[in-house]
Design a protein around this motif. Structure first.
Motif, short mmCIF file in Angstrom:
data_model
loop_
_atom_site.label_atom_id
_atom_site.label_comp_id
_atom_site.label_asym_id
_atom_site.label_seq_id
_atom_site.Cartn_x
_atom_site.Cartn_y
_atom_site.Cartn_z
N SER A 1 -6.75 1.39 -7.50
CA SER A 1 -7.01 1.29 -5.89
C SER A 1 -7.73 -0.04 -5.35
N VAL B 1 1.01 6.60 -6.87
CA VAL B 1 -0.24 7.43 -7.38
C VAL B 1 0.28 9.03 -7.22
N ARG C 1 0.90 -1.25 0.07
CA ARG C 1 -0.03 0.09 -0.03
C ARG C 1 0.81 1.19 0.10
N ASP D 1 2.08 9.74 -10.28
CA ASP D 1 1.04 9.61 -11.39
C ASP D 1 -0.31 9.35 -11.19
N PRO D 2 -1.23 10.30 -10.75
CA PRO D 2 -2.70 10.33 -10.31
C PRO D 2 -3.52 9.34 -11.21
N SER D 3 -3.30 9.27 -12.48
CA SER D 3 -4.01 8.14 -13.09
C SER D 3 -4.06 6.64 -12.68
N LEU D 4 -2.92 6.60 -11.93
CA LEU D 4 -2.86 4.93 -11.32
C LEU D 4 -4.00 4.81 -10.22
N SER D 5 -4.65 5.70 -9.85
CA SER D 5 -5.79 5.72 -8.70
C SER D 5 -6.66 4.52 -9.19
N ARG D 6 -6.72 4.36 -10.58
CA ARG D 6 -7.83 3.48 -11.06
C ARG D 6 -7.43 1.92 -10.39
N TYR E 1 2.18 1.77 -3.50
CA TYR E 1 1.21 2.13 -4.39
C TYR E 1 0.82 3.80 -4.15
N ARG E 2 0.64 4.12 -2.94
CA ARG E 2 0.57 5.47 -2.66
C ARG E 2 1.39 6.49 -3.14
#
Length: 284
Positions: A281, A271, A264, A274-279, A267-268
């Motif tokens: 989550s 994100v 986690r 690259d905010p698009s990686l929030s997909r 992953y944070r």
């Protein structure tokens, strides 16, 4: 600047008459004299480290003179200032007239164009430039890069044939590592992941780099070696801390290893880059 000095020596012959006129202080209207004066100004700027201004002067000169040496000087300055688009434009003009250049100058232009074509995703341009460089020099490293260009262009059979004619022992460590990279790529494409991993390990032994550690982690993941993959990807992350793709792969490898909290956290971080990686989550 050594290459610029060499180009300068090869290009002034065309305007030798202009040199005589300028030296004599004569006021003569004519493109030859104008070309000479502009060329001298451009090389003076380059010698002073003002390559951005020199590049503009070389381009202006090349457009009127049509001299491949002037385009090559423009390309050299564009490379020096990191302007790849202008470097490519100048190099394309050089290659159209490369028969007028020395072998050394042709090889510089071909190799420079090949690297920049690859960076731009122009696989055909990469393939043709390396193939011509290999034919001109016969050097093992150019033949290796021609094999790489063939693979990128989708000519897998030709690429493997060209690789088979080379030995990593005949290459410098940098190019030996690339030889193993290429072998690993072909092995992965054929589903031979253990063979691919062996080549990646050898590439790393020859020349370590974050992206090779990333490839190592990817193949280890495909083989179910999740703890080893996480270790490799941690090494990749240390070498390239701002690479979101590495962080996402590290997050997945950590999760597969049972390190949920670490997964986690990685992953944070990804994100944030690259905010698009929030997909993704839901996976974490």
């Amino acid at each position: 600047m050594a290459l610029l000095a060499s180009i300068h020596a090869g290009s002034v012959i065309k305007t030798a008459f202009g040199a005589v006129l300028v030296a004599a202080g004569l006021s003569v209207s004519g493109q030859v004299a104008e070309d000479y004066a502009l060329r001298e100004r451009a090389y003076a700027l380059a010698a002073e480290g003002q390559c951005r201004a020199a590049h503009s002067a070389f381009v202006e000169l090349a457009r009127t003179s049509g001299d491949a040496h002037d385009w090559l000087a423009a390309a050299t300055c564009a490379i020096d200032i990191g302007d790849n688009d202008r470097a490519v434009t100048a190099l394309q003009a050089v290659l159209a007239e490369r028969h007028t250049l020395s072998v050394e100058e042709q090889l510089f232009a071909l190799r420079s164009y090949a690297y920049r074509a690859e960076a731009a995703g122009d696989w055909s341009g990469t393939r043709h430039a390396w193939r011509d460089a290999a034919m001109l020099s016969g050097a093992p490293q150019d033949r290796l890069m021609a094999a790489r260009g063939a693979r990128l262009a989708g000519e897998h059979g030709a690429a493997q044939t060209e690789l088979a004619g080379l030995s990593p022992g005949a290459l410098t460590p940098q190019f030996a590592a690339i030889w193993h990279d290429e072998q690993a790529s072909h092995a992965r494409r054929a589903g031979r992941n253990r063979e691919a991993l062996s080549h990646i390990d050898r590439a790393i032994a020859a020349e370590d780099s974050p992206w090779r550690r990333y490839e190592q982690g990817q193949v280890m993941t495909a083989l179910g070696m999740h703890h080893s993959a996480a270790h490799a990807l941690e090494r990749a992350h240390r070498g390239a801390p701002d690479n979101a793709s590495i962080l996402v792969s590290l997050a997945y490898a950590s999760r597969a290893s049972g390190e949920i909290a670490s997964a986690r956290g990685y992953y944070r971080q990804a994100v944030m880059l690259d905010p698009s990686l929030s997909r993704l989550s839901a996976d974490f």
